[in-house]
Design an enzyme around this catalytic site. Structure first.
Site, PDB file in Angstrom:
ATOM      1  N   CYS A 185     -14.440  89.518  -8.769  1.00 52.11           N
ATOM      2  CA  CYS A 185     -15.024  89.442  -7.721  1.00 52.11           C
ATOM      3  C   CYS A 185     -14.236  88.213  -6.921  1.00 52.11           C
ATOM      4  O   CYS A 185     -13.243  87.968  -7.204  1.00 52.11           O
ATOM      5  CB  CYS A 185     -16.424  88.724  -8.240  1.00 52.11           C
ATOM      6  SG  CYS A 185     -16.222  87.218  -8.978  1.00 52.11           S
ATOM      7  N   THR A 186     -14.841  87.472  -6.043  1.00 49.41           N
ATOM      8  CA  THR A 186     -14.047  86.688  -5.262  1.00 49.41           C
ATOM      9  C   THR A 186     -13.813  85.297  -5.879  1.00 49.41           C
ATOM     10  O   THR A 186     -12.923  84.941  -6.180  1.00 49.41           O
ATOM     11  CB  THR A 186     -14.770  86.342  -3.742  1.00 49.41           C
ATOM     12  OG1 THR A 186     -14.955  87.590  -3.090  1.00 49.41           O
ATOM     13  CG2 THR A 186     -14.000  85.606  -2.917  1.00 49.41           C
ATOM     14  N   GLY A 187     -15.222  84.610  -6.262  1.00 44.47           N
ATOM     15  CA  GLY A 187     -15.102  83.219  -6.825  1.00 44.47           C
ATOM     16  C   GLY A 187     -14.871  83.295  -8.345  1.00 44.47           C
ATOM     17  O   GLY A 187     -14.184  82.029  -8.933  1.00 44.47           O
ATOM     18  N   ASN A 188     -15.138  84.319  -9.006  1.00 44.86           N
ATOM     19  CA  ASN A 188     -15.148  84.414 -10.607  1.00 44.86           C
ATOM     20  C   ASN A 188     -16.032  83.177 -11.105  1.00 44.86           C
ATOM     21  O   ASN A 188     -15.411  82.558 -12.088  1.00 44.86           O
ATOM     22  CB  ASN A 188     -13.744  84.336 -10.883  1.00 44.86           C
ATOM     23  CG  ASN A 188     -13.570  84.616 -12.580  1.00 44.86           C
ATOM     24  OD1 ASN A 188     -12.738  83.980 -13.101  1.00 44.86           O
ATOM     25  ND2 ASN A 188     -14.438  85.613 -12.912  1.00 44.86           N
ATOM     26  N   SER A 189     -17.130  82.970 -10.473  1.00 42.47           N
ATOM     27  CA  SER A 189     -18.172  81.753 -11.240  1.00 42.47           C
ATOM     28  C   SER A 189     -19.295  82.221 -11.634  1.00 42.47           C
ATOM     29  O   SER A 189     -20.011  81.625 -12.225  1.00 42.47           O
ATOM     30  CB  SER A 189     -17.943  80.576  -9.977  1.00 42.47           C
ATOM     31  OG  SER A 189     -18.687  81.177  -9.062  1.00 42.47           O
ATOM     32  N   CYS A 190     -19.840  83.484 -11.116  1.00 39.31           N
ATOM     33  CA  CYS A 190     -21.195  83.941 -11.541  1.00 39.31           C
ATOM     34  C   CYS A 190     -21.274  85.018 -11.726  1.00 39.31           C
ATOM     35  O   CYS A 190     -21.390  85.598 -13.080  1.00 39.31           O
ATOM     36  CB  CYS A 190     -21.908  83.678 -10.252  1.00 39.31           C
ATOM     37  SG  CYS A 190     -23.647  83.696 -10.423  1.00 39.31           S
ATOM     38  N   ARG A 191     -21.137  86.217 -10.838  1.00 39.76           N
ATOM     39  CA  ARG A 191     -21.630  87.541 -11.036  1.00 39.76           C
ATOM     40  C   ARG A 191     -20.398  88.218 -12.134  1.00 39.76           C
ATOM     41  O   ARG A 191     -20.875  88.916 -13.101  1.00 39.76           O
ATOM     42  CB  ARG A 191     -21.376  88.537  -9.924  1.00 39.76           C
ATOM     43  CG  ARG A 191     -22.932  88.032  -8.894  1.00 39.76           C
ATOM     44  CD  ARG A 191     -22.668  88.651  -7.665  1.00 39.76           C
ATOM     45  NE  ARG A 191     -21.430  87.755  -6.988  1.00 39.76           N
ATOM     46  CZ  ARG A 191     -21.149  88.370  -5.624  1.00 39.76           C
ATOM     47  NH1 ARG A 191     -21.473  89.404  -5.083  1.00 39.76           N
ATOM     48  NH2 ARG A 191     -20.007  87.771  -5.045  1.00 39.76           N
ATOM     49  N   SER A 192     -19.357  87.877 -12.045  1.00 41.16           N
ATOM     50  CA  SER A 192     -18.030  88.710 -12.867  1.00 41.16           C
ATOM     51  C   SER A 192     -18.219  87.979 -14.005  1.00 41.16           C
ATOM     52  O   SER A 192     -17.819  88.610 -15.064  1.00 41.16           O
ATOM     53  CB  SER A 192     -16.777  88.334 -12.205  1.00 41.16           C
ATOM     54  OG  SER A 192     -16.722  87.207 -11.927  1.00 41.16           O
TER      55      SER A 192
ATOM     56  N   SER B  72     -12.351  88.431 -16.839  1.00 44.85           N
ATOM     57  CA  SER B  72     -12.794  88.498 -15.273  1.00 44.85           C
ATOM     58  C   SER B  72     -11.919  87.502 -14.806  1.00 44.85           C
ATOM     59  O   SER B  72     -11.204  86.744 -15.018  1.00 44.85           O
ATOM     60  CB  SER B  72     -14.149  88.093 -15.209  1.00 44.85           C
ATOM     61  OG  SER B  72     -14.507  86.729 -15.908  1.00 44.85           O
TER      62      SER B  72
ATOM     63  N   THR C  17     -13.401  80.983 -18.535  1.00 43.98           N
ATOM     64  CA  THR C  17     -12.503  80.172 -17.412  1.00 43.98           C
ATOM     65  C   THR C  17     -12.543  80.921 -16.253  1.00 43.98           C
ATOM     66  O   THR C  17     -12.916  82.066 -16.088  1.00 43.98           O
ATOM     67  CB  THR C  17     -11.326  80.046 -17.927  1.00 43.98           C
ATOM     68  OG1 THR C  17     -10.454  81.181 -18.194  1.00 43.98           O
ATOM     69  CG2 THR C  17     -11.110  78.788 -19.103  1.00 43.98           C
TER      70      THR C  17
ATOM     71  N   ASP D 125     -10.396  82.354 -13.609  1.00 47.10           N
ATOM     72  CA  ASP D 125      -9.178  82.467 -13.282  1.00 47.10           C
ATOM     73  C   ASP D 125      -8.878  83.347 -11.985  1.00 47.10           C
ATOM     74  O   ASP D 125      -9.504  84.108 -11.718  1.00 47.10           O
ATOM     75  CB  ASP D 125      -8.582  83.337 -14.474  1.00 47.10           C
ATOM     76  CG  ASP D 125      -8.751  82.508 -15.780  1.00 47.10           C
ATOM     77  OD1 ASP D 125      -8.334  81.351 -15.966  1.00 47.10           O
ATOM     78  OD2 ASP D 125      -9.044  83.219 -16.817  1.00 47.10           O
TER      79      ASP D 125
ATOM     80  N   CYS E 288     -18.653  92.627  -6.350  1.00 45.04           N
ATOM     81  CA  CYS E 288     -19.184  91.744  -5.121  1.00 45.04           C
ATOM     82  C   CYS E 288     -20.350  92.620  -4.524  1.00 45.04           C
ATOM     83  O   CYS E 288     -20.437  93.952  -4.781  1.00 45.04           O
ATOM     84  CB  CYS E 288     -18.038  91.783  -3.985  1.00 45.04           C
ATOM     85  SG  CYS E 288     -16.874  93.171  -3.897  1.00 45.04           S
TER      86      CYS E 288
ATOM     87  N   CYS F 258     -14.906  92.936  -1.117  1.00 51.35           N
ATOM     88  CA  CYS F 258     -14.531  93.064  -2.396  1.00 51.35           C
ATOM     89  C   CYS F 258     -12.872  93.001  -2.674  1.00 51.35           C
ATOM     90  O   CYS F 258     -12.200  93.390  -1.647  1.00 51.35           O
ATOM     91  CB  CYS F 258     -14.901  94.555  -2.788  1.00 51.35           C
ATOM     92  SG  CYS F 258     -16.495  94.689  -3.271  1.00 51.35           S
TER      93      CYS F 258
ATOM     94  N   ASP G 250     -24.804  87.766  -4.506  1.00 55.67           N
ATOM     95  CA  ASP G 250     -24.273  86.574  -5.030  1.00 55.67           C
ATOM     96  C   ASP G 250     -25.727  85.683  -5.111  1.00 55.67           C
ATOM     97  O   ASP G 250     -26.148  85.039  -4.196  1.00 55.67           O
ATOM     98  CB  ASP G 250     -23.206  85.984  -4.342  1.00 55.67           C
ATOM     99  CG  ASP G 250     -22.874  84.837  -4.927  1.00 55.67           C
ATOM    100  OD1 ASP G 250     -23.154  84.397  -5.758  1.00 55.67           O
ATOM    101  OD2 ASP G 250     -21.665  84.358  -4.483  1.00 55.67           O
TER     102      ASP G 250
END
Length: 143
Positions: free
Chosen positions: A7-14, A32, A60, A62, A79, A86, A103
């Protein structure tokens, strides 16, 4: 079997998708990443997953660059709506898939509403990745 979830931020969905897929089958290598990795996980995503017994607190956030030299069986983008772009993955991959989700970190309103969005999206991710696992990934593990 190696799966990269992007995903974009790699903090939530992924991160939630990563946690679910790894919980379905410990023999799969799941990672992820994000094109603009935030460097940290969303606290509400961690809490939403912990609520159902999946600990992603050790994950983490990344950059996708870390994974470009690896060969992947699947690269899956998660995304969602029109506000998300995406990421494109330029590394070696056998199969690219897109399974989009809203998101929940963009939700606004009351604390209760925001939390309900995290739960809704978490459950959508679980259902979609469970289906993917049983219909596509698990059958290929037997080959």
């Amino acid at each position: 079997m190696k799966v990269l979830i992007l995903c974009t931020g790699n903090s939530c969905r992924s991160q939630m998708a990563h946690g679910f897929l790894q919980s379905f089958d410990k023999t799969i290598t799941v990672c992820s990443a994000g094109t603009e990795a935030s460097g940290k996980l969303n606290d509400k995503a961690i809490k939403a997953m912990a609520e159902i017994g999946i600990d992603i607190s050790h994950h983490t956030s990344d950059s996708v660059d870390k994974f470009l030299a690896t060969d992947w069986d699947y690269v899956i983008t998660v995304c969602g709506g029109a506000n998300d772009s995406c990421p494109a993955f330029m590394g070696k991959v056998k199969q690219r898939l897109h399974i989009g989700f809203d998101d929940p970190s963009n939700a606004s309103g009351t604390d209760e509403f925001i939390w309900s969005e995290f739960i809704r999206v978490r459950n959508e991710i679980k259902n979609a990745f469970l289906k993917l696992y049983f219909e596509e990934i698990k059958p290929t593990l037997r080959e």
